[in-house]
Scaffold this motif. Sequence first.
Motif, short mmCIF file in Angstrom:
data_model
loop_
_atom_site.label_atom_id
_atom_site.label_comp_id
_atom_site.label_asym_id
_atom_site.label_seq_id
_atom_site.Cartn_x
_atom_site.Cartn_y
_atom_site.Cartn_z
N ILE A 1 0.87 -1.18 0.00
CA ILE A 1 0.00 0.00 0.00
C ILE A 1 0.91 1.24 0.00
N ARG A 2 0.59 2.16 -0.92
CA ARG A 2 1.39 3.39 -1.04
C ARG A 2 0.47 4.61 -0.96
N VAL A 3 0.89 5.60 -0.13
CA VAL A 3 0.20 6.90 -0.04
C VAL A 3 1.15 7.94 -0.63
N VAL A 4 0.78 8.50 -1.79
CA VAL A 4 1.65 9.38 -2.56
C VAL A 4 1.00 10.77 -2.68
N ASP A 5 1.78 11.84 -2.40
CA ASP A 5 1.25 13.21 -2.57
C ASP A 5 2.31 14.07 -3.25
N ASP A 6 1.86 15.24 -3.77
CA ASP A 6 2.77 16.16 -4.48
C ASP A 6 3.02 17.41 -3.67
N GLY A 7 3.02 17.25 -2.34
CA GLY A 7 3.16 18.41 -1.46
C GLY A 7 4.60 18.87 -1.30
N VAL A 8 4.79 19.68 -0.26
CA VAL A 8 6.08 20.32 -0.05
C VAL A 8 7.13 19.35 0.47
#
Length: 610
Positions: A565-572
């Motif tokens: 399971i992967r939680v991916v974001d494009d944040g800082v």
Amino acid sequence: MQAALRFVLLAFAALWVGIAAAEGPSEPMLALRSGSVVSVVDGRTQEAAVTLPYHWDRMHQGRPGEARFTLPFRMAETPAEPWGLFIPRVGSAFDVALNGHVLQTYGDLARPHGADYAKAPIYLPIPAQLLHPGENLLQIRIRADSGRRAGLAVPTIGPAVPVRGSVFAPAYAWRFTGSVLLSAFSIVVGAISLGLWFTQADTAGAGRPRRESLYLWAALAEFCWALRVADGAIREPPLPWVAWGVLMTACYSGWAGSCLMFCQHLAGWQDRAGMQWLRRAVAVVFTVPVLACYVALTRAEPFWLTGWLALEIVAVTAYVLFFLGATLRRPTAARVLVASALALTLVVAVRDWVVIRVSDAYGDTTWVRYTSLFFGMALLGVVLMRFRDASAQSRDLLRTLAVRVADRERELASVYGHLERAAREQERTQERERILRDMHDGVGSHISSAIRQLQSGHASHPEVLRTLRDSLDQLKLSIDAIQLPPGDVQALLAGLRYRLEPRFASSGIALEWAVDELPLLPRLDAPLMRQLQFLLFEAVSNVLQHAQAGVLRIEAVVAGAAVRIRVVDDGVGFDAARVPRALAQRAEAIGATIAVQSRPGHTVVQVDFA
């Protein structure tokens, strides 16, 4: 075995009917009682007048030798029909001639200790042309072996039909066919007894199974007697004569000794200290005859065996009287049955010893072989009664055991029910405590944070609102976890999406869902599923609160033998040199490995578990 027993009894019935049918009106027959004999013993020849029967061992003190009997008889005319010759007993080997013509030769007269033809009656057909009016001479030559009851009984000559049907057939049925059937009956009884001895074993105690010795003694007695009686149908023994004669004596003594030991066990005396002497006495009384037989046969002195058999009969008589007295004092069906057979067998055995071993009579056969049938039936009856009683006792024990087992099963079921109810109650209590603990650690912590933010006066309205929303989301997820199926990770992710997707929309974050079909993971029970739920919520909550991301992507695939399971974001992004403590602890709790990668524009929290 029951079918074999019925066959033997039916055969005895057929034998009796055949004998009765053979008896009837007889035509005139001649009994040849007088004549002359020429005997050769130890190289000396003697000639004398003779009156049959002629008992060789009585006339020559058991010494081996040869003899020629000449028996004259007169006829008025030559018969028009065939005649027959019946000889009740003759042997050991012999030939028969009529008026100079040899009718038949039985065995080799020149070879001592060969076949023994004295065991069965003899019938010879006589052609009518060999007979003529006036004087006729019947000549019988015999070779007499010591200890084999050699001699010549009274021959009978006459028309073939009555001689064969009325005289020879009954004698042959009694002596030869009867021996075969009696031997078969003893084998059947012995096999039944031996089978019960092998199968009816008490395995309750430690060590080897304990078997009922009564069955074994019955089997030994019947097998010994079967071989002893079968000797009457064996003209050519498979062993040399001395060895065979000793074996037959051993069988006779083994039968008598085994019968006495059977009676010991039947009466329940086998374990009495005062009866231990009987075993030694049986060993002596029934072993010495074997030695006496060997001496008698090798030295051609029959009196050794005759004398010791007399002592054996005296010893058996003493025991039988003792057993009869005990039976009269404490009668039972089994004791009375065996005592009656013992008394009858003993009386007949005394008669046989007098007639066969002492008197000058020749041609008679032993009666004990026939009365032993009653003793064998008594043995069989006692064995079957014992087996019936043992079977009934076993059935009673099984019924008692079944009742006790049923009672114990009911007790165990009741105890198990109480334990199961207590376990369920304990499980519910633990679940409530867990939920309360989770609410305290999660929801309570967030509410406490919101209170501190409001009390400080420095927190902005959006910050307090975000904290309260996290608290509400965690409360909803805690409620969802109560009914979450164990091991169903896909359902857990779906619930997470359902509860948090409105938060993503209000925060301006686009959600990308890339979850494949996942297998059930049975090892993830309710507490572990809760830990996984908190871990994922913690990762998503960090994105909502700190990442300032525009896109959040949740991936779930099967990677080999593991679920990833992967939680991916494009944040800082953030400093990922060390995994956040909350995430590491929850990953360790579920036995998963966690990896974090972060840089501006791309942050990944990856969880792998089997």
